[in-house]
Design an enzyme around this catalytic site. Structure first.
Site, PDB file in Angstrom:
ATOM      1  N   ILE A 160      -0.682  -1.871   7.711  1.00  0.00           N
ATOM      2  CA  ILE A 160      -1.706  -1.655   8.750  1.00  0.00           C
ATOM      3  C   ILE A 160      -3.046  -1.570   8.035  1.00  0.00           C
ATOM      4  CG2 ILE A 160      -2.606  -0.136  10.554  1.00  0.00           C
ATOM      5  CD1 ILE A 160       0.133   0.852  11.152  1.00  0.00           C
ATOM      6  N   ASP A 161      -3.867  -2.582   8.183  1.00  0.00           N
ATOM      7  CA  ASP A 161      -5.228  -2.475   7.661  1.00  0.00           C
ATOM      8  C   ASP A 161      -6.090  -2.009   8.829  1.00  0.00           C
ATOM      9  OD1 ASP A 161      -7.185  -2.582   5.659  1.00  0.00           O
ATOM     10  OD2 ASP A 161      -7.971  -4.417   6.534  1.00  0.00           O
ATOM     11  N   ASP A 168      -5.934  -4.740   0.792  1.00  0.00           N
ATOM     12  CA  ASP A 168      -6.868  -4.913   1.921  1.00  0.00           C
ATOM     13  C   ASP A 168      -7.444  -6.329   1.942  1.00  0.00           C
ATOM     14  OD1 ASP A 168      -6.859  -2.116   2.728  1.00  0.00           O
ATOM     15  OD2 ASP A 168      -8.143  -1.682   1.017  1.00  0.00           O
ATOM     16  N   GLU A 177       0.821  -1.220   0.000  1.00  0.00           N
ATOM     17  CA  GLU A 177       0.000   0.000   0.000  1.00  0.00           C
ATOM     18  C   GLU A 177       0.851   1.264   0.000  1.00  0.00           C
ATOM     19  OE1 GLU A 177      -2.893   0.485   3.178  1.00  0.00           O
ATOM     20  OE2 GLU A 177      -3.621   2.295   2.227  1.00  0.00           O
ATOM     21  N   THR A 224      -5.958   1.753   9.424  1.00  0.00           N
ATOM     22  CA  THR A 224      -5.109   2.861   9.894  1.00  0.00           C
ATOM     23  C   THR A 224      -5.921   3.862  10.716  1.00  0.00           C
ATOM     24  OG1 THR A 224      -3.632   2.590   8.010  1.00  0.00           O
ATOM     25  CG2 THR A 224      -3.541   4.707   9.131  1.00  0.00           C
ATOM     26  N   ASP A 284      -0.517  -5.100   3.124  1.00  0.00           N
ATOM     27  CA  ASP A 284      -1.065  -3.920   3.799  1.00  0.00           C
ATOM     28  C   ASP A 284      -0.436  -3.917   5.191  1.00  0.00           C
ATOM     29  OD1 ASP A 284      -2.372  -1.845   4.931  1.00  0.00           O
ATOM     30  OD2 ASP A 284      -4.366  -2.432   4.253  1.00  0.00           O
TER      31      ASP A 284
HETATM   32  C1  IPD Z   1      -9.134   0.522   4.789  1.00  0.00           C
HETATM   33  C2  IPD Z   1      -9.857  -0.374   5.738  1.00  0.00           C
HETATM   34  C3  IPD Z   1     -11.305   0.070   5.820  1.00  0.00           C
HETATM   35  C4  IPD Z   1     -11.969   0.072   4.469  1.00  0.00           C
HETATM   36  C5  IPD Z   1     -11.164   0.864   3.460  1.00  0.00           C
HETATM   37  C6  IPD Z   1      -9.732   0.383   3.431  1.00  0.00           C
HETATM   38  P1  IPD Z   1      -6.559   0.987   5.396  1.00  0.00           P
HETATM   39  O1  IPD Z   1      -7.780   0.136   4.713  1.00  0.00           O
HETATM   40  O2  IPD Z   1      -9.774  -1.721   5.339  1.00  0.00           O
HETATM   41  O3  IPD Z   1     -12.034  -0.812   6.622  1.00  0.00           O
HETATM   42  O4  IPD Z   1     -13.232   0.669   4.578  1.00  0.00           O
HETATM   43  O5  IPD Z   1     -11.787   0.700   2.183  1.00  0.00           O
HETATM   44  O6  IPD Z   1      -8.999   1.139   2.489  1.00  0.00           O
HETATM   45  O7  IPD Z   1      -6.543   2.324   4.708  1.00  0.00           O
HETATM   46  O8  IPD Z   1      -6.861   1.121   6.832  1.00  0.00           O
HETATM   47  O9  IPD Z   1      -5.403   0.142   5.075  1.00  0.00           O
HETATM   48 CA    CA Z   2      -3.253   0.272   5.243  1.00  0.00          CA
END
Ligand code: IPD
Ligand code: CA
Length: 281
Positions: A92-93, A220, A70, A95, A90
């Site tokens: 940190i999923d 993700d 990412e 963030t 990813d």
């Molecule tokens: C997000 C998370 C969030 C989702 C977003 C993602 P990130 O990833 O998974 O739940 O609603 O579409 O982009 O930005 O925290 O890696």
């Molecule tokens: Ca992320």
């Protein structure tokens, strides 16, 4: 090749654990939060540090493998899935959760070969849950086998989804239209953990019957996609048909019955694909 991929998977589990520790420690430190595509698309130094930690450690062991990460993509690296062994990361999923100490945050590492996800590792690092799956070998959480829910009546279901980070009025309208339709079925409830990867692991664990979202990225969902299928679930596009991990649209469900019922209620739209060529200035 079988053993080569197993050693890659073992490495993914080890480095995800290490990354999770960095994330946990960073929670109690001062965070430098900046934004990416818009004011609610957050990133921290920890996202970047953890991605580098993972990529460097993989490069040392698997020098010819490729990466889609990412934060690397955010800094201009291409987002192209080829036949080559590719780590889809990813760091940190969740963030936004991380920034607010909302307690669902995951490190997500998928590994694809010939454009198929071979294994996935999702480390839910605040509650120390290591979700893993390898194609054809089942899905596990901390070593215990996972199985999706057997509830096929959507009226008895919990559906997970997220609001995403687009605040474009037409996108928000679509999101609320889908929610209204789904709540009116009626379903038992709608939930969202704030991370796509953990929502999908909740499907794999049988806690929710389905998850859908438009606007997610390949990093993700790549790892969690194999965790859902190996737990007996199905993946689908939001208009039905085969899922395309680069399309930024996904339905992950316990069954074809629930997935097909759900897609009838989703007001779909097509965000810019992850593999779209960069816009010319
Ligand atoms: C997000 C998370 C969030 C989702 C977003 C993602 P990130 O990833 O998974 O739940 O609603 O579409 O982009 O930005 O925290 O890696
Ligand atoms: Ca992320």
């Amino acid at each position: 090749m079988v053993d080569a991929w197993q050693s890659a998977m073992d490495h993914a589990v080890a480095v995800a654990r290490k990354a999770g520790q960095v994330v946990r420690e960073a929670l109690s430190e001062d965070m430098k939060v900046t934004t990416k595509s818009c004011s609610v698309d957050l990133v921290t130094l920890t996202d970047q540090k953890v991605e580098q930690l993972i990529i460097q450690s993989v490069k040392e062991k698997f020098s010819n493998h490729r990466f889609i990460g990412e934060e690397s993509v955010a800094s201009g690296e291409p987002c192209v899935l080829t036949e080559a062994p590719t780590w889809i990361i990813d760091p940190i999923d969740g963030t936004t959760n991380f920034v607010h100490a909302f307690p669902f945050v995951a490190v997500s590492i998928g590994f694809s070969v010939n454009k198929q996800v071979e294994f996935g590792v999702v480390y839910s690092c605040l509650d120390d849950k290591m979700f893993t799956a390898r194609k054809g070998k089942g899905a596990f959480c901390n070593g215990e086998p996972l199985q999706v829910s057997d509830q096929t009546d959507i009226k008895q279901a919990i559906i997970a989804t997220e609001f995403g980070s687009s605040r474009a009025p037409e996108t928000v309208d679509k999101i609320f239209c889908s929610l209204r339709n789904i709540l009116s079925i009626p379903v038992h409830g709608v939930r969202g953990a704030g991370t796509a990867a953990i929502n999908m692991c909740l499907v794999a664990s049988g806690c929710v019957e389905a998850y859908y979202e438009i606007g997610i990225h390949v990093w993700d969902v790549a790892a969690a996609s194999v965790i859902v299928s190996e737990a007996g679930g199905v993946l689908m596009d939001v208009e039905g048909g085969e899922v395309d991990l680069m399309s930024r649209r996904i339905v992950a469900a316990n069954s074809k019955t629930v997935a097909e019922r759900l897609v009838r209620e989703i007001a779909s739209f097509q965000p810019i694909r992850d593999d779209a060529p960069p816009l010319k200035e």
